[in-house]
Motif scaffolding. Structure first.
Motif, PDB file in Angstrom:
ATOM      1  N   MET A 182      -1.015   6.376  56.257  1.00 31.40           N
ATOM      2  CA  MET A 182      -0.565   6.191  54.875  1.00 31.40           C
ATOM      3  C   MET A 182      -1.737   6.291  53.901  1.00 31.40           C
ATOM      4  O   MET A 182      -1.641   6.886  52.842  1.00 31.40           O
ATOM      5  CB  MET A 182       0.122   4.823  54.741  1.00 31.40           C
ATOM      6  CG  MET A 182       0.696   4.549  53.358  1.00 31.40           C
ATOM      7  SD  MET A 182       2.074   5.686  52.982  1.00 31.40           S
ATOM      8  CE  MET A 182       2.489   5.137  51.339  1.00 31.40           C
ATOM      9  N   VAL A 239      -2.864   9.802  52.725  1.00 27.42           N
ATOM     10  CA  VAL A 239      -2.110  10.545  51.714  1.00 27.42           C
ATOM     11  C   VAL A 239      -2.189   9.871  50.345  1.00 27.42           C
ATOM     12  O   VAL A 239      -1.661  10.407  49.373  1.00 27.42           O
ATOM     13  CB  VAL A 239      -0.622  10.695  52.122  1.00 27.42           C
ATOM     14  CG1 VAL A 239      -0.511  11.466  53.425  1.00 27.42           C
ATOM     15  CG2 VAL A 239       0.059   9.344  52.232  1.00 27.42           C
ATOM     16  N   VAL A 253      -0.872  11.220  46.616  1.00 30.20           N
ATOM     17  CA  VAL A 253       0.118  10.513  45.804  1.00 30.20           C
ATOM     18  C   VAL A 253      -0.458  10.216  44.425  1.00 30.20           C
ATOM     19  O   VAL A 253       0.216  10.392  43.391  1.00 30.20           O
ATOM     20  CB  VAL A 253       0.552   9.203  46.493  1.00 30.20           C
ATOM     21  CG1 VAL A 253       1.481   8.407  45.579  1.00 30.20           C
ATOM     22  CG2 VAL A 253       1.250   9.506  47.817  1.00 30.20           C
ATOM     23  N   ASP A 294       1.371  17.984  52.799  1.00 29.74           N
ATOM     24  CA  ASP A 294       1.427  16.738  52.025  1.00 29.74           C
ATOM     25  C   ASP A 294       2.074  16.937  50.652  1.00 29.74           C
ATOM     26  O   ASP A 294       1.997  16.044  49.802  1.00 29.74           O
ATOM     27  CB  ASP A 294       0.016  16.167  51.832  1.00 29.74           C
ATOM     28  CG  ASP A 294      -0.586  15.660  53.136  1.00 29.74           C
ATOM     29  OD1 ASP A 294       0.189  15.257  54.029  1.00 29.74           O
ATOM     30  OD2 ASP A 294      -1.825  15.663  53.261  1.00 29.74           O
ATOM     31  N   TRP A 326       4.305  14.244  49.357  1.00 29.46           N
ATOM     32  CA  TRP A 326       3.618  13.045  48.882  1.00 29.46           C
ATOM     33  C   TRP A 326       3.159  13.231  47.440  1.00 29.46           C
ATOM     34  O   TRP A 326       3.204  12.307  46.625  1.00 29.46           O
ATOM     35  CB  TRP A 326       2.429  12.710  49.777  1.00 29.46           C
ATOM     36  CG  TRP A 326       2.819  12.200  51.128  1.00 29.46           C
ATOM     37  CD1 TRP A 326       2.731  12.854  52.324  1.00 29.46           C
ATOM     38  CD2 TRP A 326       3.380  10.910  51.418  1.00 29.46           C
ATOM     39  NE1 TRP A 326       3.206  12.067  53.343  1.00 29.46           N
ATOM     40  CE2 TRP A 326       3.612  10.859  52.812  1.00 29.46           C
ATOM     41  CE3 TRP A 326       3.715   9.805  50.636  1.00 29.46           C
ATOM     42  CZ2 TRP A 326       4.146   9.749  53.449  1.00 29.46           C
ATOM     43  CZ3 TRP A 326       4.251   8.682  51.259  1.00 29.46           C
ATOM     44  CH2 TRP A 326       4.471   8.660  52.642  1.00 29.46           C
TER      45      TRP A 326
END
Length: 203
Positions: A1, A4, A8, A146, A149
């Motif tokens: 987590m 990423v 984000v 990704d 994200w």
């Protein structure tokens, strides 16, 4: 987590940089917040619409829009006509004191009208497609696997912005209850809408 998290954050910052600019949608959300009128539905429609458009762009539809500029061009003229009509209507409303009072929160007919305007200002605005579908969609592709994200960050930015703008304005409206405030607000909204319509026509 944690791996990423930068993606984000990039999506969140990019989303905010695109959405915070003064536009038809933001002016409408601000107006409804100050009027304390159906703020929840307005915020929800804007946030959900952004989510759908960003998802479409990240899924690759931005390339389709890019290859068919006529789609955006058609939306440009439709959006310009709608914004011009809405701007003139706002300026006309500013001349009539009776139109400056907020409607009752339980007015179902008024709720339908508010929902209709919110949907129109969102889906008939070609800038929304350029910013969310084309630009955000293209930027998301740079993150490869990704990319979703990145999209999640952009969607968080959208939800935070519309919620803060709508309910923040609603909270601040307690200090802006004078009729002159609504008159000024309608004038500002009308000028913004007309300016955006001229900008769309000018290309």
């Amino acid at each position: 987590m944690l791996s990423v998290a930068p993606v984000v954050l990039t999506g969140l910052v990019t989303g905010l940089s695109l959405i915070v600019a003064i536009g038809a949608q933001n002016a409408w959300v601000l107006r409804q917040g100050l009027l304390r009128e159906h703020v929840g539905p307005v915020v929800a429609i804007c946030a959900v619409s952004d989510a759908v458009l960003v998802a479409v762009g990240v899924a690759g539809m931005g390339a389709v829009v890019d290859r068919h500029p006529g789609l955006v061009d058609g939306m440009r003229w439709v959006g310009a006509a709608y914004l011009a009509a809405f701007g003139l209507r706002s300026l006309w409303s500013a001349r009539r004191p009776g139109a400056l009072e907020p409607a009752r929160p339980d007015d179902r007919g008024r709720l339908r009208a508010v929902v209709g305007v919110t949907l129109a200002l969102t889906w008939l605005n070609p800038h929304v497609y350029l910013d969310t579908v084309l630009l955000l969609g293209s930027l998301a592709q740079d993150h490869g696997a990704d990319r979703w994200w990145f999209a999640a960050g952009a969607l968080v930015a959208s939800a935070l912005w519309f919620t803060g703008l709508g309910f923040g304005a609603r909270w601040a409206s307690r200090w802006a209850r004078r009729p002159s405030t609504w008159r000024v607000l309608d004038v500002v909204v009308g000028v913004v809408m007309l300016a955006l319509a001229v900008g769309l026509v000018a290309g």
